[in-house]
Design an enzyme around this catalytic site. Structure first.
Site, short mmCIF file in Angstrom:
data_model
loop_
_atom_site.label_atom_id
_atom_site.label_comp_id
_atom_site.label_asym_id
_atom_site.label_seq_id
_atom_site.Cartn_x
_atom_site.Cartn_y
_atom_site.Cartn_z
N CYS A 14 3.24 8.72 0.95
CA CYS A 14 3.80 7.82 1.96
C CYS A 14 3.97 6.47 1.27
O CYS A 14 2.99 5.87 0.83
CB CYS A 14 2.85 7.73 3.14
SG CYS A 14 3.39 6.53 4.37
N CYS B 294 6.52 -4.45 15.34
CA CYS B 294 6.17 -3.42 16.32
C CYS B 294 4.72 -3.65 16.74
O CYS B 294 3.86 -3.90 15.90
CB CYS B 294 6.33 -2.03 15.72
SG CYS B 294 7.99 -1.70 15.12
N HIS C 257 8.95 6.40 19.91
CA HIS C 257 7.71 5.89 20.52
C HIS C 257 7.79 5.49 21.99
O HIS C 257 6.75 5.26 22.62
CB HIS C 257 7.11 4.73 19.72
CG HIS C 257 6.92 5.05 18.27
ND1 HIS C 257 6.53 6.29 17.82
CD2 HIS C 257 7.09 4.29 17.14
CE1 HIS C 257 6.46 6.28 16.51
NE2 HIS C 257 6.81 5.09 16.07
N GLU D 2 10.53 -1.80 6.81
CA GLU D 2 11.62 -1.02 7.40
C GLU D 2 12.60 -0.68 6.27
O GLU D 2 13.32 -1.56 5.77
CB GLU D 2 12.30 -1.86 8.50
CG GLU D 2 13.66 -1.36 8.95
CD GLU D 2 13.68 0.10 9.37
OE1 GLU D 2 12.89 0.50 10.23
OE2 GLU D 2 14.51 0.86 8.81
N GLU E 37 0.81 -1.22 0.00
CA GLU E 37 0.00 0.00 0.00
C GLU E 37 0.84 1.27 0.00
O GLU E 37 1.97 1.29 0.48
CB GLU E 37 -0.92 -0.01 1.23
CG GLU E 37 -1.99 -1.07 1.10
CD GLU E 37 -2.95 -1.14 2.30
OE1 GLU E 37 -4.08 -1.60 2.11
OE2 GLU E 37 -2.57 -0.73 3.41
N CYS F 93 6.42 -6.81 6.94
CA CYS F 93 7.55 -6.30 7.73
C CYS F 93 7.95 -7.35 8.75
O CYS F 93 7.10 -8.06 9.28
CB CYS F 93 7.15 -5.01 8.44
SG CYS F 93 8.53 -4.23 9.30
N CYS G 215 1.52 -1.64 15.28
CA CYS G 215 1.46 -1.40 13.83
C CYS G 215 0.84 -2.60 13.11
O CYS G 215 1.27 -3.74 13.31
CB CYS G 215 2.89 -1.16 13.32
SG CYS G 215 3.03 -1.22 11.54
N CYS H 233 -1.16 6.43 9.97
CA CYS H 233 0.09 5.88 10.45
C CYS H 233 -0.13 4.58 11.24
O CYS H 233 -0.93 4.54 12.16
CB CYS H 233 0.71 6.94 11.35
SG CYS H 233 2.34 6.56 11.89
S1 SF4 Z 1 6.18 0.40 12.45
FE1 SF4 Z 1 7.41 0.14 10.59
S2 SF4 Z 1 9.10 -1.17 11.28
FE2 SF4 Z 1 7.49 -1.39 12.84
S3 SF4 Z 1 6.29 -3.17 12.16
FE3 SF4 Z 1 5.31 -1.33 11.30
S4 SF4 Z 1 6.18 -1.17 9.24
FE4 SF4 Z 1 7.53 -2.53 10.42
#
Ligand code: SF4
Length: 347
Positions: free
Chosen positions: A107, A118, A222, A166, A94, A114, A121, A340
């Site tokens: 973006c 995290c 964070h 990342e 996306e 990923c 996310c 985000c």
């Molecule tokens: S915040 Fe970024 S690095 Fe962390 S899991 Fe989501 S996409 Fe991956």
């Protein structure tokens, strides 16, 4: 055995020229093809209408041209546009167009899924399928730019690598994509308008310094101590805050590029005055220009909540009182899961 075809966009200009030389074609053919690939945004050899049909066919027989296509588009009530792109090998990824009066920002994603997990996310709950190739990242920018021109009659002004993945774990492709985005024979955008955001890979932050890159860097912090950061960002266990501070200082010494911190506020987790003090301490140890305080966007998989307005206000006031350059970033595109931390290929 059948010869494996090479992706034509993985050839340099000189290699394209050498190829046409072997065909006995004129040198300017290389220029024509290069323009189609990087400036006129062809999506197939068929699009290259100033080449003869037999030559187009010859190219198609010799090379692949795996361009990204738009699979679905969603429009938010606030003007944000989320696109789901399909790769030639059928993966989905996306990208988001975020419009404001002054800016049109893309973006973009750097990986399919990923690996960093995290906790806040949505992408972190998906497996990492593979890295995006540099030409695929370039296509994301081109397609979002076309959306911006169509919807807002304005070209993109900014690019942030804050989508899925990342970027520093796909280092080579991200840097090659940025080379094409900024090249005069590419999109000719200024590197100063590009921000690469990392969850914190200290070694690669140093590498950016060694490579003397020209774009900006954002660190997704964070949490302002290792104990809390380990809890929500497993990468902190191998790249702790001290290692990141050292790497950011090295990056700045080598490039003098702008550094920002990103800090999502989670209710009852990192939103107290004590947390703000710890954040200020880190800010003072790095030549950072700004801390972006980000409103949390709930996702199905995680239990975090957004703090109430009073807590957000108190946190911001505490930073201001301590002369920290901080900005509160309200979320965009929440209604279409484009904000985000929400990217997860949902329909
Ligand atoms: S915040 Fe970024 S690095 Fe962390 S899991 Fe989501 S996409 Fe991956």
């Amino acid at each position: 055995m059948e010869k494996v075809k090479k992706n034509i966009r993985h050839l340099t200009y000189d290699e394209i020229e050498a190829y046409f030389d072997t065909l006995g074609e004129k040198k300017f053919r290389a220029k024509q093809v290069h323009e189609w690939l990087w400036q006129k945004h062809a999506h197939s050899f068929e699009d290259m209408t100033n080449l003869s049909k037999p030559l187009r066919q010859h190219l198609a027989d010799t090379f692949t041209f795996p361009a990204l296509t738009i699979d679905a588009t969603q429009f938010s009530t606030d003007g944000t546009v989320k696109s789901r792109f399909r790769t030639a090998d059928n993966h989905l990824v996306e990208g988001v167009l975020i419009p404001t009066d002054e800016r049109k920002t893309a973006c973009v994603s750097s990986q399919i899924g990923c690996s960093l997990s995290c906790k806040f996310c949505a992408t972190g709950y998906m497996d990492r399928k593979r890295n995006l190739e540099f030409d695929e990242i370039y296509d994301e920018v081109v397609l979002i730019n076309q959306q911006s021109e169509k919807t807002y009659e304005k070209k993109l002004s900014n690019i942030v690598f804050m989508g899925m993945g990342e970027p520093l774990l796909n280092y080579r492709n991200v840097l090659r994509a940025i080379e094409r985005i900024t090249a005069p024979d590419g999109l000719a955008m200024s590197p100063r308008r590009i921000t690469v955001s990392t969850a914190g890979v200290a070694k690669m932050i140093r590498q950016l310094g060694d490579d003397k890159v020209k774009f900006k860097l954002a660190l997704s912090l964070h949490a302002a101590n290792d104990k809390k950061r380990n809890e929500i960002m497993p990468i902190n266990e191998t790249n702790n805050i001290k290692a990141l501070i050292d790497a950011l200082n090295y990056y700045y010494k080598m490039t003098e590029n702008e550094i920002t911190f990103e800090y999502i506020l989670f209710k009852g987790f990192n939103d107290s005055t004590k947390d703000a003090d710890e954040l200020i301490k880190i800010y003072r140890q790095v030549p950072a220009d700004l801390i972006n305080i980000i409103e949390y966007n709930p996702i199905d998989q995680a239990l975090f909540e957004k703090p109430d307005e009073t807590a957000i206000h108190q946190f911001m006031t505490h930073l201001e009182k301590n002369r920290v350059n901080a900005r509160l970033r309200r979320s965009r595109g929440k209604d279409i899961d484009a904000a985000c931390g929400q990217l997860a290929n949902k329909s």
